[in-house]
Design a protein around this motif. Structure first.
Motif, mmCIF file in Angstrom:
data_model
loop_
_atom_site.group_PDB
_atom_site.id
_atom_site.type_symbol
_atom_site.label_atom_id
_atom_site.label_comp_id
_atom_site.label_asym_id
_atom_site.label_seq_id
_atom_site.Cartn_x
_atom_site.Cartn_y
_atom_site.Cartn_z
ATOM 1 N N LYS A 33 0.829 -1.208 0.000
ATOM 2 C CA LYS A 33 0.000 0.000 0.000
ATOM 3 C C LYS A 33 0.863 1.258 0.000
ATOM 4 C CE LYS A 33 -3.742 2.185 2.566
ATOM 5 N NZ LYS A 33 -4.620 2.119 3.746
ATOM 6 N N SER A 34 1.911 1.257 0.807
ATOM 7 C CA SER A 34 2.815 2.412 0.864
ATOM 8 C C SER A 34 3.531 2.626 -0.465
ATOM 9 C CB SER A 34 3.852 2.219 1.977
ATOM 10 O OG SER A 34 3.231 2.175 3.224
ATOM 11 N N ALA A 35 4.012 1.534 -1.056
ATOM 12 C CA ALA A 35 4.726 1.648 -2.333
ATOM 13 C C ALA A 35 3.801 2.168 -3.429
ATOM 14 C CB ALA A 35 5.317 0.308 -2.733
ATOM 15 N N LEU A 36 2.582 1.673 -3.476
ATOM 16 C CA LEU A 36 1.627 2.144 -4.483
ATOM 17 C C LEU A 36 1.315 3.625 -4.285
ATOM 18 C CD1 LEU A 36 -0.778 -0.941 -4.631
ATOM 19 C CD2 LEU A 36 0.875 -0.226 -6.372
ATOM 20 N N SER A 37 1.233 4.048 -3.043
ATOM 21 C CA SER A 37 0.986 5.458 -2.750
ATOM 22 C C SER A 37 2.155 6.323 -3.213
ATOM 23 C CB SER A 37 0.760 5.635 -1.247
ATOM 24 O OG SER A 37 0.580 6.979 -0.922
ATOM 25 N N VAL A 38 3.376 5.868 -2.952
ATOM 26 C CA VAL A 38 4.566 6.604 -3.383
ATOM 27 C C VAL A 38 4.607 6.678 -4.903
ATOM 28 C CG1 VAL A 38 7.095 6.513 -3.481
ATOM 29 C CG2 VAL A 38 5.925 6.130 -1.313
ATOM 30 N N MET A 39 4.272 5.577 -5.568
ATOM 31 C CA MET A 39 4.263 5.569 -7.037
ATOM 32 C C MET A 39 3.317 6.630 -7.576
ATOM 33 S SD MET A 39 4.261 1.482 -7.834
ATOM 34 C CE MET A 39 3.963 1.696 -9.585
ATOM 35 N N THR A 40 2.152 6.715 -6.991
ATOM 36 C CA THR A 40 1.139 7.663 -7.447
ATOM 37 C C THR A 40 1.552 9.106 -7.161
ATOM 38 O OG1 THR A 40 -0.596 6.034 -7.065
ATOM 39 C CG2 THR A 40 -1.287 8.319 -7.234
ATOM 40 N N LYS A 41 1.992 9.341 -5.938
ATOM 41 C CA LYS A 41 2.305 10.713 -5.526
ATOM 42 C C LYS A 41 3.569 11.262 -6.172
ATOM 43 C CE LYS A 41 -0.162 10.448 -1.190
ATOM 44 N NZ LYS A 41 -0.081 10.370 0.267
ATOM 45 N N LEU A 42 4.569 10.411 -6.364
ATOM 46 C CA LEU A 42 5.840 10.881 -6.908
ATOM 47 C C LEU A 42 6.034 10.524 -8.377
ATOM 48 C CD1 LEU A 42 8.239 10.031 -3.929
ATOM 49 C CD2 LEU A 42 7.052 12.181 -4.405
ATOM 50 N N ASN A 43 5.071 9.778 -8.933
ATOM 51 C CA ASN A 43 5.144 9.353 -10.328
ATOM 52 C C ASN A 43 6.467 8.633 -10.619
ATOM 53 O OD1 ASN A 43 4.092 9.004 -12.900
ATOM 54 N ND2 ASN A 43 5.040 10.888 -13.655
ATOM 55 N N VAL A 44 6.736 7.589 -9.811
ATOM 56 C CA VAL A 44 7.963 6.811 -9.957
ATOM 57 C C VAL A 44 7.608 5.348 -10.211
ATOM 58 C CG1 VAL A 44 9.334 8.350 -8.500
ATOM 59 C CG2 VAL A 44 8.154 6.421 -7.459
ATOM 60 N N SER A 45 8.618 4.579 -10.605
ATOM 61 C CA SER A 45 8.417 3.151 -10.857
ATOM 62 C C SER A 45 8.247 2.401 -9.541
ATOM 63 C CB SER A 45 9.617 2.575 -11.613
ATOM 64 O OG SER A 45 10.744 2.537 -10.753
ATOM 65 N N ALA A 46 7.808 1.159 -9.639
ATOM 66 C CA ALA A 46 7.638 0.319 -8.453
ATOM 67 C C ALA A 46 8.969 0.129 -7.732
ATOM 68 C CB ALA A 46 7.037 -1.027 -8.846
ATOM 69 N N GLU A 47 10.035 -0.094 -8.492
ATOM 70 C CA GLU A 47 11.347 -0.282 -7.895
ATOM 71 C C GLU A 47 11.798 0.970 -7.145
ATOM 72 O OE1 GLU A 47 10.554 -0.962 -11.060
ATOM 73 O OE2 GLU A 47 10.978 -3.093 -11.323
ATOM 74 N N GLN A 48 11.571 2.126 -7.742
ATOM 75 C CA GLN A 48 11.952 3.380 -7.101
ATOM 76 C C GLN A 48 11.131 3.609 -5.831
ATOM 77 O OE1 GLN A 48 11.222 5.738 -10.618
ATOM 78 N NE2 GLN A 48 13.423 6.240 -10.814
ATOM 79 N N ALA A 49 9.847 3.265 -5.887
ATOM 80 C CA ALA A 49 8.995 3.430 -4.715
ATOM 81 C C ALA A 49 9.470 2.546 -3.566
ATOM 82 C CB ALA A 49 7.540 3.102 -5.073
ATOM 83 N N LEU A 50 9.846 1.306 -3.880
ATOM 84 C CA LEU A 50 10.351 0.415 -2.840
ATOM 85 C C LEU A 50 11.656 0.940 -2.253
ATOM 86 C CD1 LEU A 50 9.477 -3.018 -4.478
ATOM 87 C CD2 LEU A 50 8.385 -1.989 -2.467
ATOM 88 N N ASP A 51 12.485 1.557 -3.092
ATOM 89 C CA ASP A 51 13.716 2.186 -2.592
ATOM 90 C C ASP A 51 13.383 3.343 -1.648
ATOM 91 O OD1 ASP A 51 15.492 0.505 -3.920
ATOM 92 O OD2 ASP A 51 15.683 1.832 -5.657
ATOM 93 N N VAL A 52 12.392 4.145 -2.021
ATOM 94 C CA VAL A 52 12.010 5.305 -1.205
ATOM 95 C C VAL A 52 11.556 4.865 0.185
ATOM 96 C CG1 VAL A 52 10.279 7.143 -0.949
ATOM 97 C CG2 VAL A 52 11.443 6.823 -3.132
ATOM 98 N N ILE A 53 10.827 3.757 0.260
ATOM 99 C CA ILE A 53 10.351 3.310 1.573
ATOM 100 C C ILE A 53 11.326 2.320 2.229
ATOM 101 C CG2 ILE A 53 7.932 3.810 1.124
ATOM 102 C CD1 ILE A 53 7.482 0.844 0.620
ATOM 103 N N ASP A 54 12.527 2.268 1.696
ATOM 104 C CA ASP A 54 13.638 1.494 2.286
ATOM 105 C C ASP A 54 13.398 -0.003 2.394
ATOM 106 O OD1 ASP A 54 15.336 3.692 2.613
ATOM 107 O OD2 ASP A 54 14.350 4.256 4.485
ATOM 108 N N VAL A 55 12.798 -0.583 1.366
ATOM 109 C CA VAL A 55 12.667 -2.040 1.313
ATOM 110 C C VAL A 55 13.998 -2.588 0.799
ATOM 111 C CG1 VAL A 55 11.473 -3.972 0.207
ATOM 112 C CG2 VAL A 55 10.180 -1.952 0.920
ATOM 113 N N PRO A 56 14.596 -3.525 1.525
ATOM 114 C CA PRO A 56 15.880 -4.072 1.078
ATOM 115 C C PRO A 56 15.782 -4.680 -0.326
ATOM 116 C CG PRO A 56 15.356 -4.822 3.298
ATOM 117 C CD PRO A 56 14.143 -4.131 2.770
ATOM 118 N N LYS A 57 16.851 -4.521 -1.090
ATOM 119 C CA LYS A 57 16.884 -5.046 -2.466
ATOM 120 C C LYS A 57 16.547 -6.542 -2.503
ATOM 121 C CE LYS A 57 18.386 -1.481 -4.930
ATOM 122 N NZ LYS A 57 17.508 -0.803 -5.847
ATOM 123 N N SER A 58 16.978 -7.277 -1.492
ATOM 124 C CA SER A 58 16.734 -8.726 -1.472
ATOM 125 C C SER A 58 15.252 -9.056 -1.302
ATOM 126 C CB SER A 58 17.537 -9.381 -0.353
ATOM 127 O OG SER A 58 17.160 -8.848 0.904
#
Length: 71
Positions: A33-58
């Motif tokens: 839910k947080s990643a989807l919100s970041v994608m919408t608000k910042l107009n970024v890709s899913a990968e970028q959104a996960l980076d923004v919310i500090d989800v580990p690459k693994s």
């Protein structure tokens, strides 16, 4: 009496496992839910959104899959 003790122990293990699974599923839903919100608000890709919310690459492939299922 030993049988009752074994049943109680197995029941407790099952309850504990169910709680952990429920917590894990709640965390997964919150991250998606947080990643989807970041994608919408910042107009970024899913990968970028996960980076923004500090989800580990693994862990990101797991959440990318969940996000695709949600869409």
């Amino acid at each position: 009496m030993e049988y009752e003790t074994t049943l109680r122990h197995e029941r407790k293990l099952g309850i504990d496992e169910g709680r952990k699974q429920g917590i894990d599923e709640g965390i997964d839903k919150t991250i998606v839910k947080s990643a989807l919100s970041v994608m919408t608000k910042l107009n970024v890709s899913a990968e970028q959104a996960l980076d923004v919310i500090d989800v580990p690459k693994s862990d990101q492939p797991k959440y990318l899959k969940l996000m695709k299922e949600k869409a």
